[in-house]
Design an enzyme around this catalytic site. Structure first.
Site, PDB file in Angstrom:
ATOM      1  N   HIS A 150      -5.927   0.921  -2.859  1.00  0.00           N
ATOM      2  CA  HIS A 150      -5.429  -0.151  -1.738  1.00  0.00           C
ATOM      3  C   HIS A 150      -4.411   0.719  -0.825  1.00  0.00           C
ATOM      4  CE1 HIS A 150      -3.762  -4.087  -0.661  1.00  0.00           C
ATOM      5  NE2 HIS A 150      -4.235  -3.580   0.453  1.00  0.00           N
ATOM      6  N   GLU A 153      -5.869   3.231   1.258  1.00  0.00           N
ATOM      7  CA  GLU A 153      -6.238   2.777   2.295  1.00  0.00           C
ATOM      8  C   GLU A 153      -5.358   2.496   3.521  1.00  0.00           C
ATOM      9  OE1 GLU A 153      -6.591  -1.447   4.125  1.00  0.00           O
ATOM     10  OE2 GLU A 153      -7.533  -1.493   2.102  1.00  0.00           O
ATOM     11  N   GLU A 228       4.030   2.820   2.752  1.00  0.00           N
ATOM     12  CA  GLU A 228       2.659   1.705   2.428  1.00  0.00           C
ATOM     13  C   GLU A 228       2.701   1.139   0.826  1.00  0.00           C
ATOM     14  OE1 GLU A 228       0.967   0.689   4.925  1.00  0.00           O
ATOM     15  OE2 GLU A 228       2.264   1.739   6.183  1.00  0.00           O
ATOM     16  N   GLU A 250       2.559  -7.319  -0.249  1.00  0.00           N
ATOM     17  CA  GLU A 250       1.027  -7.977   0.156  1.00  0.00           C
ATOM     18  C   GLU A 250       0.735  -8.532  -1.268  1.00  0.00           C
ATOM     19  OE1 GLU A 250      -3.411  -6.960   1.251  1.00  0.00           O
ATOM     20  OE2 GLU A 250      -1.769  -5.799   2.102  1.00  0.00           O
TER      21      GLU A 250
END
Length: 358
Positions: A150, A153, A228, A250
């Site tokens: 993730h 990505e 990130e 997230e």
């Protein structure tokens, strides 16, 4: 010498269009196409149509031959001189590295190809849809809960060799003519799809995404993982040291949902011997365990053409785009074995009980 020739008569021009799209050779251009690695040394010629006097307008013809008729085929395991017409065509289409299937629901044809040098798999859906789609996907089975798939990505879309902008994804979202632009991490794969009705915009979006996945700036800029994925943060010297990061925050939101936590626990228990037992998105408790070394290792291992699946759909100039993909990216790699196979779950010998709290 010993050779065998064959002539193929087709109803309609679908097969000739397919050969033209694949090779870039217009019928009648005089180009001889030879499969240099064919055990039969197979070649073919597509003449201008109609080729014969009084040839029906709805009929097309092409011609081919092989020079080693005693050799066993690469796909049809028989000597060429013993093959039926169907077997000769089967070998021919496999040498082109595609299989074709009419797809009535999409009013078009599907072609399954394989890049000869790297083994990259390619699926083409050819129809008259002006909303052109491109996607490249990689099988990325997780081995832990750090969410490396993730985080990667997100990270590959933070600039690349040819597009070094800090956040090209945002620039594309604002400035392109895209009808779809995203990237998704699944439990076992990562997918990068785009779509556009404009041919040049479609090509540009595909170029940005290909450069992002194969040549991301993650090897040059270690702050990308921190941004990130995760990093330590403190606003004031008297404040508590905290974790922060795009994916970290997230997934904190995802893990705040009782339904999501329950579904994850059930999947973990039922598929405990497979990659599906791990959280590909990342468990907030485990995300800070991801090191830069493991992060880069994951990209180097899985983001390789040999582990990719490329998809093009719609009213696309397939010859142009496939040549571009090969020349700019795939041809720079060698085929390698990527261990991304997903293991099967062993059958349970007896009932098991799981208890957890939220």
């Amino acid at each position: 010498t010993n050779w065998l020739s064959f002539t193929v008569t087709c109803r309609g021009d679908e097969i000739l269009k397919t050969i033209e799209n694949f090779t870039g050779n217009v019928p009648g251009s005089g180009a001889l196409m030879t499969f240099k690695d064919s055990s039969w040394l197979m070649s073919s010629v597509v003449a201008a149509q109609p080729h014969f006097v009084n040839q029906p307008m709805d009929t097309t013809i092409f011609w081919g031959y092989g020079l080693c008729t005693d050799a066993v085929g690469d796909y049809v395991k028989k000597p060429m001189k013993e093959c039926t017409g169907r077997e000769l065509l089967t070998e021919y289409f496999h040498q082109l590295h595609f299989t074709e299937e009419k797809i009535d629901e999409l009013n078009g044809y599907g072609y399954v190809l394989e890049h000869k040098k790297t083994g990259a798999r390619v699926l083409l859906i050819e129809n008259d849809d002006t909303n052109k789609v491109f996607s490249i996907a990689f099988r990325t089975p997780p081995a832990d809960d750090t969410g490396v798939a993730h985080i990667l990505e997100h990270s590959v879309l933070c600039g690349s060799d040819k597009f070094p902008s800090k956040d090209p994804f945002i620039e594309l979202a604002k400035g392109s003519l895209n009808t779809f632009l995203n990237a998704m991490t699944y439990p076992d794969k990562t997918v990068y799809p785009i779509a556009s009705c404009n041919a040049q915009d479609y090509h540009n979006l595909m170029h940005v995404y290909l450069d992002a996945v194969f040549h991301p700036n993650i090897y040059k800029r270690d702050e990308i993982l921190k941004q990130e994925g995760w990093h330590y943060e403190i606003a004031d010297k008297d404040d508590e040291l905290k974790f922060n990061g795009v994916v970290y925050n997230e997934m904190k939101g995802v893990f705040s949902s009782p339904d999501d936590v329950l579904a994850r626990k059930i999947q973990e228990a039922l598929l405990k011997d497979t990659p599906y037992a791990f959280e590909s998105g990342g468990d907030p408790d485990a995300i800070p365990e991801l090191t830069r070394e493991k992060f880069l290792e994951f990209h180097s291992k899985y983001y390789h053409p040999s582990n990719s699946y490329i998809y093009l759909y719609g009213d696309v100039d397939f010859a142009r785009e496939l040549a571009f993909i090969d020349e700019e990216y795939l041809s720079h790699y060698e085929k390698k074995t990527v261990d991304s196979k997903v293991a099967m779950q062993e059958v349970f010998k007896a009932p098991e009980t799981l208890k957890d709290t939220y």
